[in-house]
Design a protein around this motif. Structure first.
Motif, mmCIF file in Angstrom:
data_model
loop_
_atom_site.group_PDB
_atom_site.id
_atom_site.type_symbol
_atom_site.label_atom_id
_atom_site.label_comp_id
_atom_site.label_asym_id
_atom_site.label_seq_id
_atom_site.Cartn_x
_atom_site.Cartn_y
_atom_site.Cartn_z
ATOM 1 N N HIS A 86 0.809 -1.218 0.000
ATOM 2 C CA HIS A 86 0.000 0.000 0.000
ATOM 3 C C HIS A 86 0.846 1.273 0.000
ATOM 4 O O HIS A 86 0.289 2.374 -0.085
ATOM 5 C CB HIS A 86 -0.966 -0.021 1.186
ATOM 6 N N ARG A 87 2.165 1.147 0.044
ATOM 7 C CA ARG A 87 3.003 2.342 -0.108
ATOM 8 C C ARG A 87 2.887 2.911 -1.518
ATOM 9 O O ARG A 87 3.242 4.062 -1.756
ATOM 10 C CB ARG A 87 4.457 2.014 0.226
ATOM 11 N N ASP A 88 2.361 2.115 -2.437
ATOM 12 C CA ASP A 88 2.159 2.593 -3.807
ATOM 13 C C ASP A 88 0.828 3.317 -3.974
ATOM 14 O O ASP A 88 0.529 3.828 -5.063
ATOM 15 C CB ASP A 88 2.214 1.413 -4.785
ATOM 16 N N ASP A 89 0.018 3.365 -2.910
ATOM 17 C CA ASP A 89 -1.245 4.092 -2.983
ATOM 18 C C ASP A 89 -0.979 5.590 -3.141
ATOM 19 O O ASP A 89 0.125 6.083 -2.867
ATOM 20 C CB ASP A 89 -2.073 3.864 -1.711
ATOM 21 N N ALA A 90 -1.995 6.309 -3.562
ATOM 22 C CA ALA A 90 -1.848 7.751 -3.795
ATOM 23 C C ALA A 90 -1.417 8.497 -2.540
ATOM 24 O O ALA A 90 -0.714 9.510 -2.621
ATOM 25 C CB ALA A 90 -3.165 8.321 -4.325
ATOM 26 N N ASP A 91 -1.845 7.999 -1.389
ATOM 27 C CA ASP A 91 -1.488 8.662 -0.125
ATOM 28 C C ASP A 91 -0.292 7.995 0.543
ATOM 29 O O ASP A 91 -0.042 8.192 1.744
ATOM 30 C CB ASP A 91 -2.684 8.675 0.828
ATOM 31 N N ALA A 92 0.461 7.197 -0.217
ATOM 32 C CA ALA A 92 1.643 6.480 0.276
ATOM 33 C C ALA A 92 1.288 5.465 1.355
ATOM 34 O O ALA A 92 2.148 5.032 2.125
ATOM 35 C CB ALA A 92 2.701 7.451 0.787
ATOM 36 N N GLY A 93 0.020 5.085 1.419
ATOM 37 C CA GLY A 93 -0.405 4.037 2.341
ATOM 38 C C GLY A 93 -1.019 4.524 3.640
ATOM 39 O O GLY A 93 -1.448 3.708 4.461
#
Length: 277
Positions: A86-93
């Protein structure tokens, strides 16, 4: 044995199944983490465990809950691979991290506030949030080869939420030792620290836990509820306040039908018949 299975979707949209094995013998409910190889506390598993505890709370046939695990790891804590994705999510997870830790805290508080005793049965490693799970239970019984640690400091992530449960179960300086060093302690040390109640040989673990559970389950369910609630309510009160509170609890307890029955049975030298009233 019945099996409860929760579902969630991974990043590819595929359904993941995370089994939590559920079985009941008489008044004892056994919840077995079955998320190999490390029984990590993924979002799915925590939701499944929370749901099983919610169901147990309102099931009058359940008086004691046992938490166990398959394999040689009780639980390795949070699913670091799941979190890292989830570090690749828009909010960095951030949103996922908030969800994870909120759900974990809610699960641990559920165990504490559950009006029925919860016993941890540990055979193997309990680390980070897995150690937190052990510390959150009312009783903990482990094998002589079990180990425990809060190693977050070793990977740049201090075990701050496990600290809440561990610091309330273990002595303060011992809790700080675990948190600051991240080192693994053996079963004997865990007992000295206050994390576990009993250490037994592997071949007798389930037998001993079942005996403890059966002994407790034979008590009045109302009295168990009142007693567990009072224990956690008074534990952090100042001495005078704790006595003021618990004497009120004792009065209310004396007014129950089960107290009258239990005292009468003791005086009459017979077994009590509990009504839960």
């Amino acid at each position: 044995m019945a099996e409860v299975v929760s579902f969630r979707k991974d990043q590819a949209g595929k359904a993941e199944t995370v089994p939590l094995n559920v079985s009941r013998k008489d008044a004892v409910l056994r919840l077995t983490l079955n998320n190999p190889p490390a029984n990590v506390l993924s979002i799915s598993l925590m939701r499944a465990l929370r749901g099983a505890l919610d169901a147990a709370e309102v099931d009058d046939d359940v008086r004691v809950i046992v938490l166990s695990a398959t394999g040689n790891v009780f639980s390795a804590g949070h699913d670091l691979k799941e979190m890292t994705r989830h570090r690749d999510d828009a909010d960095a997870g951030r949103a996922f991290f908030e969800e994870t830790f909120a759900l974990c805290a809610d699960l641990m508080m559920k165990i504490t506030h559950l009006p029925k005793p919860v016993i941890a049965e540990i055979d193997g490693l309990a680390t980070a949030a897995g150690c937190q799970l052990v510390a959150s239970c009312d009783l903990a019984i482990c094998t002589d080869t079990s180990t425990f640690c809060t190693p977050g400091v070793n990977i740049g992530l201090f075990c701050s939420t496990p600290m809440v449960a561990v610091s309330r179960a273990a002595h303060r300086k011992q809790a700080m030792e675990m948190l600051l060093t991240g080192e693994t302690i053996d079963a004997s040390t865990a007992k000295d620290f206050g994390l576990v109640n009993r250490i037994v040989p592997k071949q007798y673990l389930t037998q001993v836990v079942d005996k403890y559970a059966a002994v407790i389950a034979a008590k009045s369910p109302l009295v168990l509820k009142m007693g567990k609630t009072a224990f956690y309510n008074q534990i952090d009160m100042p001495l005078e306040q704790a006595y003021d509170y618990t004497r009120g609890v004792m009065v209310e307890n004396m007014m129950t039908a089960d107290a009258a029955e239990g005292i009468g049975a003791f005086l009459d030298k017979r077994h009590p018949i509990w009504t839960g009233e």
